[in-house]
Scaffold this motif. Structure first.
Motif, mmCIF file in Angstrom:
data_model
loop_
_atom_site.group_PDB
_atom_site.id
_atom_site.type_symbol
_atom_site.label_atom_id
_atom_site.label_comp_id
_atom_site.label_asym_id
_atom_site.label_seq_id
_atom_site.Cartn_x
_atom_site.Cartn_y
_atom_site.Cartn_z
ATOM 1 N N UNK A 279 43.290 46.519 41.819
ATOM 2 C CA UNK A 279 43.020 46.835 43.217
ATOM 3 C C UNK A 279 41.522 47.087 43.368
ATOM 4 N N UNK A 280 41.120 47.427 44.561
ATOM 5 C CA UNK A 280 39.713 47.735 44.811
ATOM 6 C C UNK A 280 39.226 48.966 44.079
ATOM 7 N N UNK A 281 40.157 49.744 43.539
ATOM 8 C CA UNK A 281 39.786 50.950 42.780
ATOM 9 C C UNK A 281 39.770 50.689 41.276
ATOM 10 N N UNK A 282 39.963 49.431 40.890
ATOM 11 C CA UNK A 282 40.108 49.113 39.463
ATOM 12 C C UNK A 282 38.837 49.340 38.658
ATOM 13 N N UNK A 283 39.019 49.612 37.372
ATOM 14 C CA UNK A 283 37.894 49.770 36.430
ATOM 15 C C UNK A 283 37.580 48.404 35.831
ATOM 16 N N UNK A 284 36.294 48.010 35.869
ATOM 17 C CA UNK A 284 35.899 46.705 35.330
ATOM 18 C C UNK A 284 35.060 46.912 34.070
ATOM 19 N N UNK A 285 35.429 46.188 33.025
ATOM 20 C CA UNK A 285 34.636 46.141 31.787
ATOM 21 C C UNK A 285 34.621 44.682 31.343
ATOM 22 N N UNK A 286 33.953 44.397 30.222
ATOM 23 C CA UNK A 286 33.915 42.998 29.806
ATOM 24 C C UNK A 286 33.287 42.812 28.450
ATOM 25 N N UNK A 287 33.049 41.537 28.123
ATOM 26 C CA UNK A 287 32.408 41.183 26.864
ATOM 27 C C UNK A 287 31.246 40.256 27.189
#
Ligand code: NDP
Length: 291
Positions: A6-14
């Motif tokens: 959702x718009x409240x989601x936590x985003x991380x990545x590589x």
């Protein structure tokens, strides 16, 4: 459970260059879905010369954190405002976390992943019981040497094709670390409790190391950080000689566990078989159980 974002989601990545081969998005997104966490994990492949600019932009608060892969691990450490002792010892970061004020903190979970792989696939192994042999003198070898020295290994023997790089590694790190040329591998293997390949030899299509494994005790464990193929030439040789083995995929999943916790604030769910998913993505089968 399905993936929730959702718009409240936590985003991380590589981040890596290239990053398309990375299994981290598959692993982290499967855990996110399994845990029902509102979040996403995405791949980034900035041009290598713009890595510093890429990181600077993220200080604005776009993502919670990043895993870092080749060729950015050393630069990631240099760009961070603070580093954990294990990232400093490894001389490289595989994990970056952005604090809310934009402060960048570097960590390195590869050593934890390595020790977790031994704990999972060789229960009862004691890293402090006998010398460990590490093949290679790059970033992965450095992290492994720091992890084993920290775990109490009585000796860490670093064996490398280019002896001067092994000597530089031994000088840079604290602990009982000694350097050997590849031509002296038999001497290094004598009395070893574990042998770890931290070179890229054996990667798909590349020739494996030609090691005199018979010089190691019958109780020695052989581990290969390379996981494609899962059964590398070194692991096949070790099994043929009756030695127990630990594979690189267990390390990859092991290093992802503390990263997931750092990003999303919860441990990965235990009931998601990310190893099975990763093997399918690699087009590999569970060789170690068959042999
Ligand atoms: P580097 O490029 O920094 O180091 C490569 C090392 O491999 C050097 O010591 C080099 O020796 C040696 N080497 C390369 N080819 C040969 C060969 N044909 N024969 C003998 N030695 C060779 O790589 P990294 O340290 O970053 O990574 C090493 C490997 O570990 C990679 O395959 C990487 O994918 C894997 N890895 C796996 C992880 C996991 O989670 N499973 C985590 C991190 C890394 P020289 O100094 O003489 O050039």
């Amino acid at each position: 459970m399905s993936h929730r974002l959702t718009g409240a989601g936590i985003v991380a990545g590589v981040v890596g260059a290239p990053v398309r081969h990375s299994l981290s998005p598959l692993i982290h997104n499967a855990w996110l879905a399994g845990a029902g966490i509102d979040g996403a994990y995405v791949p980034f492949a900035p041009p290598p010369e713009r890595f510093a600019a890429f990181i600077k932009g993220l200080r604005g608060g776009a993502v919670r954190g990043l895993n870092v892969t080749l060729p950015f691990k050393e630069e990631a450490l240099a760009l961070a405002d603070r580093a954990s002792p294990r990232a400093a010892a490894a001389g490289a970061a595989n994990l970056l976390v952005f604090e809310t004020d934009g402060t960048l903190v570097a960590d390195n979970t590869d050593g934890l992943g390595l020790l977790a792989a031994f704990a999972e696939q060789a229960p009862g192994f004691d890293p402090a019981a006998a010398p460990v042999v590490i093949l290679g003198a790059g970033g992965a070898a450095r992290g492994a040497a720091a992890a084993f020295a920290g775990a109490g290994a009585p000796q860490v023997r670093v064996v490398n094709r280019t002896l001067s790089r092994a000597q530089a590694l031994a000088e840079a790190l604290e602990g009982p670390i000694t350097a050997f040329a590849l031509s002296d591998a038999a001497q290094a293997l004598a009395g070893a409790g574990a042998v770890i390949n931290a070179t890229s030899a054996g990667l798909s299509g590349e020739a494996g190391l030609d090691l005199p494994l018979a010089a190691a005790p019958a109780s020695a464990l052989v581990m290969d950080m390379v996981y494609k193929p899962l059964t590398t030439p070194l692991l096949a040789q070790a099994r043929a000689e009756g030695l127990r083995t630990v594979d690189g995929l267990a390390m990859l999943i092991g290093q992802a566990v503390p990263a997931f916790e750092a990003f999303y604030g919860a441990p990965p769910p235990k009931d998601v078989d990310v190893r099975k998913l990763a093997l399918a993505a690699l087009g590999q089968s569970e060789g170690r159980l068959k042999e």
